[in-house]
Design a protein around this motif. Structure first.
Motif, PDB file in Angstrom:
ATOM      1  N   CYS A   1       0.769  -1.208   0.009  1.00 38.46           N
ATOM      2  CA  CYS A   1       0.095   0.192   0.053  1.00 38.46           C
ATOM      3  C   CYS A   1       0.683   1.438   0.182  1.00 38.46           C
ATOM      4  CB  CYS A   1      -0.623   0.048   1.784  1.00 38.46           C
ATOM      5  SG  CYS A   1      -1.904  -1.628   1.070  1.00 38.46           S
ATOM      6  N   SER A   2       0.312   2.204  -0.826  1.00 35.98           N
ATOM      7  CA  SER A   2       1.635   3.654  -1.327  1.00 35.98           C
ATOM      8  C   SER A   2      -0.006   4.297  -0.809  1.00 35.98           C
ATOM      9  CB  SER A   2       2.140   3.310  -1.765  1.00 35.98           C
ATOM     10  OG  SER A   2       1.307   3.451  -3.661  1.00 35.98           O
ATOM     11  N   ILE A   3       0.945   5.569  -0.333  1.00 39.86           N
ATOM     12  CA  ILE A   3       1.110   7.087  -0.533  1.00 39.86           C
ATOM     13  C   ILE A   3       0.676   7.608  -1.331  1.00 39.86           C
ATOM     14  CG2 ILE A   3       0.814   9.174   0.430  1.00 39.86           C
ATOM     15  CD1 ILE A   3      -0.074   7.673   2.049  1.00 39.86           C
ATOM     16  N   LEU A   4      -0.152   8.042  -2.352  1.00 45.52           N
ATOM     17  CA  LEU A   4       0.363   8.984  -4.279  1.00 45.52           C
ATOM     18  C   LEU A   4      -0.645  10.375  -3.634  1.00 45.52           C
ATOM     19  CD1 LEU A   4      -2.197   6.320  -6.230  1.00 45.52           C
ATOM     20  CD2 LEU A   4       0.252   6.259  -5.746  1.00 45.52           C
TER      21      LEU A   4
ATOM     22  N   THR B   1      -2.225   8.431   8.377  1.00 41.47           N
ATOM     23  CA  THR B   1      -2.615   9.938   8.255  1.00 41.47           C
ATOM     24  C   THR B   1      -3.172  10.045   7.154  1.00 41.47           C
ATOM     25  OG1 THR B   1      -1.987   9.986  11.023  1.00 41.47           O
ATOM     26  CG2 THR B   1      -2.908  11.955  10.461  1.00 41.47           C
ATOM     27  N   LEU B   2      -4.388  10.446   6.772  1.00 42.06           N
ATOM     28  CA  LEU B   2      -4.468  11.387   5.747  1.00 42.06           C
ATOM     29  C   LEU B   2      -5.487  12.674   6.258  1.00 42.06           C
ATOM     30  CD1 LEU B   2      -6.016   8.390   3.451  1.00 42.06           C
ATOM     31  CD2 LEU B   2      -3.636   9.445   3.475  1.00 42.06           C
ATOM     32  N   ASN B   3      -4.593  13.808   5.314  1.00 39.87           N
ATOM     33  CA  ASN B   3      -5.397  14.953   6.257  1.00 39.87           C
ATOM     34  C   ASN B   3      -5.226  15.814   5.296  1.00 39.87           C
ATOM     35  OD1 ASN B   3      -2.849  15.100   6.053  1.00 39.87           O
ATOM     36  ND2 ASN B   3      -2.396  15.432   8.449  1.00 39.87           N
ATOM     37  N   ARG B   4      -4.933  15.432   4.199  1.00 31.01           N
ATOM     38  CA  ARG B   4      -4.483  16.523   2.677  1.00 31.01           C
ATOM     39  C   ARG B   4      -5.804  16.408   1.602  1.00 31.01           C
ATOM     40  NH1 ARG B   4       1.371  16.334   2.392  1.00 31.01           N
ATOM     41  NH2 ARG B   4       0.896  14.208   3.348  1.00 31.01           N
ATOM     42  N   PRO B   5      -6.419  17.114   1.213  1.00 29.82           N
ATOM     43  CA  PRO B   5      -7.019  16.653   0.122  1.00 29.82           C
ATOM     44  C   PRO B   5      -5.968  16.056  -0.807  1.00 29.82           C
ATOM     45  CG  PRO B   5      -6.976  18.745   0.110  1.00 29.82           C
ATOM     46  CD  PRO B   5      -6.433  18.593   0.727  1.00 29.82           C
ATOM     47  N   TYR B   6      -4.828  16.606  -1.653  1.00 33.20           N
ATOM     48  CA  TYR B   6      -4.554  15.964  -2.777  1.00 33.20           C
ATOM     49  C   TYR B   6      -3.480  14.480  -2.477  1.00 33.20           C
ATOM     50  CZ  TYR B   6      -0.468  19.393  -0.120  1.00 33.20           C
ATOM     51  OH  TYR B   6       0.420  19.466   0.627  1.00 33.20           O
ATOM     52  N   VAL B   7      -4.119  14.100  -1.567  1.00 38.85           N
ATOM     53  CA  VAL B   7      -3.317  13.133  -0.886  1.00 38.85           C
ATOM     54  C   VAL B   7      -3.598  12.076  -0.599  1.00 38.85           C
ATOM     55  CG1 VAL B   7      -1.421  12.079   0.434  1.00 38.85           C
ATOM     56  CG2 VAL B   7      -1.012  14.353  -0.080  1.00 38.85           C
ATOM     57  N   GLY B   8      -3.673  10.625  -1.300  1.00 35.73           N
ATOM     58  CA  GLY B   8      -4.598   9.307  -1.640  1.00 35.73           C
ATOM     59  C   GLY B   8      -3.734   8.519  -0.892  1.00 35.73           C
ATOM     60  N   LEU B   9      -4.184   7.502  -0.031  1.00 35.77           N
ATOM     61  CA  LEU B   9      -3.363   6.323   0.919  1.00 35.77           C
ATOM     62  C   LEU B   9      -4.100   4.887  -1.125  1.00 35.77           C
ATOM     63  CD1 LEU B   9      -1.883   4.284   2.074  1.00 35.77           C
ATOM     64  CD2 LEU B   9      -4.128   4.049   3.429  1.00 35.77           C
ATOM     65  N   PHE B  10      -3.216   4.489  -1.481  1.00 35.45           N
ATOM     66  CA  PHE B  10      -3.876   3.395  -2.231  1.00 35.45           C
ATOM     67  C   PHE B  10      -3.411   2.037  -1.796  1.00 35.45           C
ATOM     68  CE2 PHE B  10      -1.690   0.032  -5.531  1.00 35.45           C
ATOM     69  CZ  PHE B  10      -2.848  -0.396  -6.652  1.00 35.45           C
TER      70      PHE B  10
ATOM     71  N   ILE C   1      -7.819  22.854  -7.299  1.00 37.97           N
ATOM     72  CA  ILE C   1      -8.294  21.629  -7.867  1.00 37.97           C
ATOM     73  C   ILE C   1      -7.294  20.798  -7.978  1.00 37.97           C
ATOM     74  CG2 ILE C   1      -7.659  22.290 -10.668  1.00 37.97           C
ATOM     75  CD1 ILE C   1     -10.100  21.301 -11.141  1.00 37.97           C
ATOM     76  N   SER C   2      -7.355  19.447  -7.657  1.00 40.20           N
ATOM     77  CA  SER C   2      -6.711  17.803  -8.035  1.00 40.20           C
ATOM     78  C   SER C   2      -7.221  16.777  -8.525  1.00 40.20           C
ATOM     79  CB  SER C   2      -6.723  17.323  -6.541  1.00 40.20           C
ATOM     80  OG  SER C   2      -5.385  17.971  -6.000  1.00 40.20           O
ATOM     81  N   ILE C   3      -7.056  16.127 -10.007  1.00 44.25           N
ATOM     82  CA  ILE C   3      -7.524  15.307 -10.668  1.00 44.25           C
ATOM     83  C   ILE C   3      -7.116  14.317 -10.776  1.00 44.25           C
ATOM     84  CG2 ILE C   3      -8.307  14.878 -12.999  1.00 44.25           C
ATOM     85  CD1 ILE C   3      -7.353  17.886 -13.475  1.00 44.25           C
ATOM     86  N   VAL C   4      -8.749  13.061 -10.023  1.00 39.78           N
ATOM     87  CA  VAL C   4      -7.711  11.791 -10.331  1.00 39.78           C
ATOM     88  C   VAL C   4      -8.643  10.923 -11.633  1.00 39.78           C
ATOM     89  CG1 VAL C   4      -8.716   9.540  -9.174  1.00 39.78           C
ATOM     90  CG2 VAL C   4      -8.211  11.727  -8.246  1.00 39.78           C
ATOM     91  N   GLU C   5      -7.991  10.138 -12.547  1.00 37.58           N
ATOM     92  CA  GLU C   5      -8.746   9.758 -13.765  1.00 37.58           C
ATOM     93  C   GLU C   5      -8.225   8.975 -14.385  1.00 37.58           C
ATOM     94  OE1 GLU C   5      -7.762  12.301 -17.453  1.00 37.58           O
ATOM     95  OE2 GLU C   5      -7.806  14.300 -16.238  1.00 37.58           O
ATOM     96  N   ASN C   6      -9.073   7.561 -14.325  1.00 32.72           N
ATOM     97  CA  ASN C   6      -8.825   6.573 -14.630  1.00 32.72           C
ATOM     98  C   ASN C   6      -7.494   6.741 -15.170  1.00 32.72           C
ATOM     99  OD1 ASN C   6     -10.838   5.114 -14.068  1.00 32.72           O
ATOM    100  ND2 ASN C   6     -11.890   5.547 -16.191  1.00 32.72           N
ATOM    101  N   GLY C   7      -6.430   5.440 -14.472  1.00 34.26           N
ATOM    102  CA  GLY C   7      -5.382   4.971 -15.128  1.00 34.26           C
ATOM    103  C   GLY C   7      -4.033   5.574 -15.472  1.00 34.26           C
ATOM    104  N   LYS C   8      -4.460   7.328 -14.118  1.00 33.63           N
ATOM    105  CA  LYS C   8      -3.122   8.039 -14.614  1.00 33.63           C
ATOM    106  C   LYS C   8      -3.282   8.505 -13.152  1.00 33.63           C
ATOM    107  CE  LYS C   8      -2.772  12.776 -16.479  1.00 33.63           C
ATOM    108  NZ  LYS C   8      -3.268  13.540 -16.816  1.00 33.63           N
ATOM    109  N   GLU C   9      -3.869   9.126 -12.217  1.00 34.61           N
ATOM    110  CA  GLU C   9      -3.649   9.104 -11.113  1.00 34.61           C
ATOM    111  C   GLU C   9      -3.794   8.133 -10.304  1.00 34.61           C
ATOM    112  OE1 GLU C   9      -3.985  13.154 -13.520  1.00 34.61           O
ATOM    113  OE2 GLU C   9      -5.539  11.234 -12.871  1.00 34.61           O
ATOM    114  N   VAL C  10      -4.243   6.948 -10.393  1.00 38.21           N
ATOM    115  CA  VAL C  10      -4.348   5.496  -9.968  1.00 38.21           C
ATOM    116  C   VAL C  10      -4.553   4.802 -10.940  1.00 38.21           C
ATOM    117  CG1 VAL C  10      -6.567   6.804  -8.196  1.00 38.21           C
ATOM    118  CG2 VAL C  10      -6.711   5.276 -10.541  1.00 38.21           C
TER     119      VAL C  10
END
Length: 139
Positions: A9-12, A85-94, A24-33
């Motif tokens: 599992c990793s931080i993206l 800990t997640l606390n920023r809207p431009y950071v995600g946990l995969f 603005i942060s964007i999440v697109e198929n196969g790009k950011e994830v």
């Protein structure tokens, strides 16, 4: 992925586009994830002291984002645990399949957004921790 570990599992960090009128942060198929997005849902108005999750998945991949506020995620592979800990809207946990997860310590007004690789399928869930441990040991 019965042999997956919490270290898979990793931080993206999502690209953050800043503007004087906001970010603005964007999440697109196969790009950011690293998977195709088939479902998006979010948790909100979680009462103080409550937790969410407490389950594992056999195939589902997720990107979990604190869209607002903060919370902790406990990852468990049956041998190792990690607290993120997640606390920023431009950071995600995969989160990869085969990981038990618990979401705890929600701040007031927090929003947990989950981007998922599959549509809802109850058969993919492992809701009992003992069953999860058995799943991890199956060959």
């Amino acid at each position: 992925m019965k042999n997956s570990t919490v270290f898979d599992c990793s931080i993206l960090e999502l690209e953050k586009h800043s503007h004087e009128k906001g970010n603005i942060s964007i999440v697109e198929n196969g790009k950011e994830v690293p998977f195709n997005i088939n479902r998006v849902y979010y948790l909100y108005d979680v009462p103080g002291g409550e937790d969410r999750g407490a389950h594992g998945h056999k195939e589902l991949r997720q990107l979990i984002i604190a869209a607002s506020g903060s919370f902790d995620i406990i990852l468990n592979d049956g041998n190792n645990k990690r607290k993120i800990t997640l606390n920023r809207p431009y950071v995600g946990l995969f989160v990869v399949p085969g990981i038990w997860r618990e979401i705890i310590n929600f701040s007031s007004g927090s929003i947990c957004m989950v981007v998922a690789s599959h549509k809802y399928d109850e058969a993919d869930y492992i809701r009992n921790y003992e069953d999860f441990l058995k799943f991890k040991k199956e060959i």
